[in-house]
Design a protein around this motif. Structure first.
Motif, PDB file in Angstrom:
ATOM      1  N   LEU A  24      14.789  50.500 -21.194  1.00  0.00           N
ATOM      2  CA  LEU A  24      13.964  49.567 -21.959  1.00  0.00           C
ATOM      3  C   LEU A  24      14.606  48.182 -22.005  1.00  0.00           C
ATOM      4  CD1 LEU A  24      11.577  48.942 -23.854  1.00  0.00           C
ATOM      5  CD2 LEU A  24      12.965  49.799 -25.753  1.00  0.00           C
ATOM      6  N   ARG A  25      15.912  48.140 -22.216  1.00  0.00           N
ATOM      7  CA  ARG A  25      16.593  46.858 -22.376  1.00  0.00           C
ATOM      8  C   ARG A  25      16.795  46.126 -21.058  1.00  0.00           C
ATOM      9  NH1 ARG A  25      20.777  48.759 -24.333  1.00  0.00           N
ATOM     10  NH2 ARG A  25      22.208  48.580 -22.562  1.00  0.00           N
ATOM     11  N   SER A  26      17.142  46.855 -19.999  1.00  0.00           N
ATOM     12  CA  SER A  26      17.542  46.212 -18.748  1.00  0.00           C
ATOM     13  C   SER A  26      16.444  46.165 -17.695  1.00  0.00           C
ATOM     14  CB  SER A  26      18.775  46.934 -18.165  1.00  0.00           C
ATOM     15  OG  SER A  26      19.845  46.922 -19.083  1.00  0.00           O
ATOM     16  N   VAL A  27      15.451  47.038 -17.793  1.00  0.00           N
ATOM     17  CA  VAL A  27      14.406  47.097 -16.768  1.00  0.00           C
ATOM     18  C   VAL A  27      13.074  46.590 -17.304  1.00  0.00           C
ATOM     19  CG1 VAL A  27      13.128  48.603 -15.198  1.00  0.00           C
ATOM     20  CG2 VAL A  27      15.558  49.030 -15.632  1.00  0.00           C
ATOM     21  N   ILE A  28      12.653  47.089 -18.454  1.00  0.00           N
ATOM     22  CA  ILE A  28      11.316  46.781 -18.970  1.00  0.00           C
ATOM     23  C   ILE A  28      11.254  45.400 -19.621  1.00  0.00           C
ATOM     24  CG2 ILE A  28       9.480  47.517 -20.523  1.00  0.00           C
ATOM     25  CD1 ILE A  28       9.876  49.345 -18.129  1.00  0.00           C
ATOM     26  N   LEU A  29      12.146  45.133 -20.558  1.00  0.00           N
ATOM     27  CA  LEU A  29      12.055  43.885 -21.324  1.00  0.00           C
ATOM     28  C   LEU A  29      12.183  42.627 -20.464  1.00  0.00           C
ATOM     29  CD1 LEU A  29      13.905  44.717 -24.669  1.00  0.00           C
ATOM     30  CD2 LEU A  29      11.458  44.765 -24.140  1.00  0.00           C
ATOM     31  N   PRO A  30      13.059  42.588 -19.442  1.00  0.00           N
ATOM     32  CA  PRO A  30      13.094  41.376 -18.605  1.00  0.00           C
ATOM     33  C   PRO A  30      11.776  41.084 -17.905  1.00  0.00           C
ATOM     34  CG  PRO A  30      15.099  42.652 -18.286  1.00  0.00           C
ATOM     35  CD  PRO A  30      14.175  43.498 -19.106  1.00  0.00           C
ATOM     36  N   LEU A  31      10.938  42.100 -17.700  1.00  0.00           N
ATOM     37  CA  LEU A  31       9.643  41.903 -17.060  1.00  0.00           C
ATOM     38  C   LEU A  31       8.535  41.596 -18.072  1.00  0.00           C
ATOM     39  CD1 LEU A  31       9.782  44.894 -14.531  1.00  0.00           C
ATOM     40  CD2 LEU A  31      10.275  42.482 -14.068  1.00  0.00           C
ATOM     41  N   CYS A  32       8.873  41.615 -19.353  1.00  0.00           N
ATOM     42  CA  CYS A  32       7.867  41.477 -20.411  1.00  0.00           C
ATOM     43  C   CYS A  32       7.924  40.128 -21.116  1.00  0.00           C
ATOM     44  CB  CYS A  32       8.047  42.600 -21.440  1.00  0.00           C
ATOM     45  SG  CYS A  32       7.643  44.244 -20.826  1.00  0.00           S
ATOM     46  N   LYS A  33       8.477  39.120 -20.483  1.00  0.00           N
ATOM     47  CA  LYS A  33       8.542  37.801 -21.122  1.00  0.00           C
ATOM     48  C   LYS A  33       7.161  37.260 -21.489  1.00  0.00           C
ATOM     49  CE  LYS A  33      12.936  36.411 -19.035  1.00  0.00           C
ATOM     50  NZ  LYS A  33      13.618  35.437 -18.144  1.00  0.00           N
ATOM     51  N   PRO A  34       6.152  37.359 -20.608  1.00  0.00           N
ATOM     52  CA  PRO A  34       4.810  36.899 -21.028  1.00  0.00           C
ATOM     53  C   PRO A  34       4.269  37.678 -22.219  1.00  0.00           C
ATOM     54  CG  PRO A  34       4.923  37.123 -18.654  1.00  0.00           C
ATOM     55  CD  PRO A  34       6.162  37.746 -19.188  1.00  0.00           C
ATOM     56  N   LEU A  35       4.498  38.997 -22.216  1.00  0.00           N
ATOM     57  CA  LEU A  35       4.042  39.827 -23.331  1.00  0.00           C
ATOM     58  C   LEU A  35       4.744  39.430 -24.621  1.00  0.00           C
ATOM     59  CD1 LEU A  35       2.691  42.340 -24.628  1.00  0.00           C
ATOM     60  CD2 LEU A  35       4.626  43.671 -23.781  1.00  0.00           C
ATOM     61  N   ILE A  36       6.049  39.241 -24.569  1.00  0.00           N
ATOM     62  CA  ILE A  36       6.805  38.866 -25.763  1.00  0.00           C
ATOM     63  C   ILE A  36       6.313  37.530 -26.304  1.00  0.00           C
ATOM     64  CG2 ILE A  36       9.103  38.255 -26.613  1.00  0.00           C
ATOM     65  CD1 ILE A  36      10.250  40.249 -24.607  1.00  0.00           C
ATOM     66  N   ALA A  37       6.024  36.585 -25.408  1.00  0.00           N
ATOM     67  CA  ALA A  37       5.521  35.282 -25.844  1.00  0.00           C
ATOM     68  C   ALA A  37       4.192  35.420 -26.576  1.00  0.00           C
ATOM     69  CB  ALA A  37       5.378  34.356 -24.637  1.00  0.00           C
ATOM     70  N   VAL A  38       3.302  36.239 -26.040  1.00  0.00           N
ATOM     71  CA  VAL A  38       1.994  36.444 -26.683  1.00  0.00           C
ATOM     72  C   VAL A  38       2.167  37.091 -28.051  1.00  0.00           C
ATOM     73  CG1 VAL A  38      -0.186  37.693 -26.519  1.00  0.00           C
ATOM     74  CG2 VAL A  38       0.747  36.572 -24.501  1.00  0.00           C
ATOM     75  N   LEU A  39       3.016  38.107 -28.134  1.00  0.00           N
ATOM     76  CA  LEU A  39       3.235  38.791 -29.409  1.00  0.00           C
ATOM     77  C   LEU A  39       3.868  37.851 -30.431  1.00  0.00           C
ATOM     78  CD1 LEU A  39       4.536  42.287 -28.204  1.00  0.00           C
ATOM     79  CD2 LEU A  39       2.268  41.723 -29.084  1.00  0.00           C
ATOM     80  N   VAL A  40       4.815  37.022 -30.002  1.00  0.00           N
ATOM     81  CA  VAL A  40       5.454  36.085 -30.920  1.00  0.00           C
ATOM     82  C   VAL A  40       4.438  35.083 -31.459  1.00  0.00           C
ATOM     83  CG1 VAL A  40       7.103  34.182 -31.067  1.00  0.00           C
ATOM     84  CG2 VAL A  40       7.784  36.317 -29.978  1.00  0.00           C
ATOM     85  N   ILE A  41       3.606  34.532 -30.594  1.00  0.00           N
ATOM     86  CA  ILE A  41       2.621  33.540 -31.026  1.00  0.00           C
ATOM     87  C   ILE A  41       1.624  34.149 -31.995  1.00  0.00           C
ATOM     88  CG2 ILE A  41       0.707  32.091 -30.251  1.00  0.00           C
ATOM     89  CD1 ILE A  41       2.262  31.553 -27.701  1.00  0.00           C
ATOM     90  N   PHE A  42       1.051  35.297 -31.629  1.00  0.00           N
ATOM     91  CA  PHE A  42       0.043  35.920 -32.483  1.00  0.00           C
ATOM     92  C   PHE A  42       0.635  36.355 -33.822  1.00  0.00           C
ATOM     93  CE2 PHE A  42      -2.977  37.341 -28.843  1.00  0.00           C
ATOM     94  CZ  PHE A  42      -3.331  36.022 -28.672  1.00  0.00           C
ATOM     95  N   THR A  43       1.827  36.972 -33.786  1.00  0.00           N
ATOM     96  CA  THR A  43       2.436  37.465 -35.019  1.00  0.00           C
ATOM     97  C   THR A  43       2.835  36.318 -35.932  1.00  0.00           C
ATOM     98  OG1 THR A  43       3.304  39.376 -33.806  1.00  0.00           O
ATOM     99  CG2 THR A  43       4.242  38.934 -35.966  1.00  0.00           C
ATOM    100  N   PHE A  44       3.450  35.290 -35.363  1.00  0.00           N
ATOM    101  CA  PHE A  44       3.856  34.145 -36.185  1.00  0.00           C
ATOM    102  C   PHE A  44       2.641  33.456 -36.796  1.00  0.00           C
ATOM    103  CE2 PHE A  44       5.035  29.769 -37.013  1.00  0.00           C
ATOM    104  CZ  PHE A  44       6.280  29.894 -37.617  1.00  0.00           C
ATOM    105  N   MET A  45       1.598  33.285 -36.025  1.00  0.00           N
ATOM    106  CA  MET A  45       0.389  32.635 -36.531  1.00  0.00           C
ATOM    107  C   MET A  45      -0.222  33.439 -37.676  1.00  0.00           C
ATOM    108  SD  MET A  45      -3.017  31.464 -34.420  1.00  0.00           S
ATOM    109  CE  MET A  45      -3.325  33.172 -33.910  1.00  0.00           C
ATOM    110  N   TYR A  46      -0.283  34.760 -37.509  1.00  0.00           N
ATOM    111  CA  TYR A  46      -0.865  35.593 -38.565  1.00  0.00           C
ATOM    112  C   TYR A  46      -0.005  35.560 -39.820  1.00  0.00           C
ATOM    113  CZ  TYR A  46      -2.206  39.754 -41.143  1.00  0.00           C
ATOM    114  OH  TYR A  46      -2.584  40.609 -42.142  1.00  0.00           O
TER     115      TYR A  46
END
Length: 287
Positions: free
Chosen positions: A195-217
């Motif tokens: 999860l830390r070394s393989v999945i998360l480095p490929l999930c930068k767009p997903l993390i950005a979307v989650l951060v924006i939506f969560t912070f806004m809410y």
């Protein structure tokens, strides 16, 4: 020669139609952008308008003079600095906690095989159909039993796991090839390492979307903090803005000034992560 000239004319007409289509789309997007940006522009104009321009019967579009003192006057009239710090603390902790839970849950539902996985996903997604107002009473009773009323945790914990965020993370991670996980397992990597070394480095767009939506809410949340926070020193900015609305009169210039200040953190977060926003939304449903 006639064939070549005919082909050239057709190609020229095609390029002309393409330019016209592009220009039409650009004009349409420009009109939409102006319409969507106008409320923010009007809020900024109101924030720097003198009170006399807003108190009379005739509404002025452009202020007679710029009153930048509206910001300091409204800021010092009430403890907005304390409320701003409260909002930042709650939003930042909530973003870290919620995004972490969403990523882990999305990874489990997308890449781990276990009995009842689809049922769990169906139950999580079905909670999106339940209005927030329905669960407020039992949610408050739980928070009260835990002794969290009138604390940051009462605002943060009940919404720490978002069904939409979990579904979004799961859909995004479905597009990540399983061969990468299999190769990591062959190399001896465990689940957390994958999860830390393989999945998360490929999930930068997903993390950005989650951060924006969560912070806004979290930043704009009003009803739930108003219910669980009793001490005025713990209020957030959306609650504090209501104190500028009186029973008989409203300080519109001060209200719009503080509303503009309240919108700035969301604008900063969006500008930081916007490069990944479209990519993250577009790749969510690839698989």
């Amino acid at each position: 020669m006639s064939v070549l000239s005919t082909t050239a004319r057709r190609a020229g007409r095609g390029r002309g139609r393409s330019r016209a289509t592009t220009a039409g789309r650009f004009a349409l997007l420009l009109v939409i952008a102006v319409i969507m940006a106008f409320p923010l522009f009007w809020m900024a104009l109101t924030a720097v308008s003198p009170e006399r321009d807003l108190a009379g019967p005739d509404l002025r579009f452009w202020p007679s003079s710029l009153e930048l003192g509206n910001f300091s006057r409204a800021w010092n009239a009430l403890p907005f600095s304390t409320w701003f710090v409260n909002s930042v603390a709650i939003a930042v902790v909530a973003v870290v906690l919620t995004v972490s839970i969403n990523l882990v849950a999305g990874f489990v539902l997308a890449k781990m095989r276990f009995t009842g996985r689809n049922v769990v996903l169906l139950v999580i997604v079905s909670t999106l159909m339940i209005p927030v107002q329905v669960v407020m009473v039992p949610q408050f009773r739980i928070v009260a039993e835990l002794g969290w009323v009138n604390s940051y945790w009462a605002v943060i914990i009940p919404r720490a796991a978002e069904a939409f965020g979990i579904f979004l993370a799961r859909q995004f991670m479905l597009a990540i090839p399983d061969e990468l996980i299999d190769a990591a397992k062959v190399d001896g990597a465990g689940t957390l390492r994958i999860l830390r070394s393989v999945i998360l480095p490929l999930c930068k767009p997903l993390i950005a979307v989650l951060v924006i939506f969560t912070f806004m809410y979290r930043w704009n949340e009003f009803a739930w903090p108003l219910i669980v926070l009793k001490d005025q020193d713990l209020y957030t900015l959306p609650i504090g803005l209501t104190f500028l609305q009186g029973q008989y009169t409203t300080d519109y210039s001060g209200l719009m000034a503080m509303a503009l200040v309240s919108a700035l953190p969301m604008l900063v977060v969006f500008l930081v992560f916007q490069r990944y926003l479209v990519q993250g939304i577009a790749t969510t449903g690839l698989k």
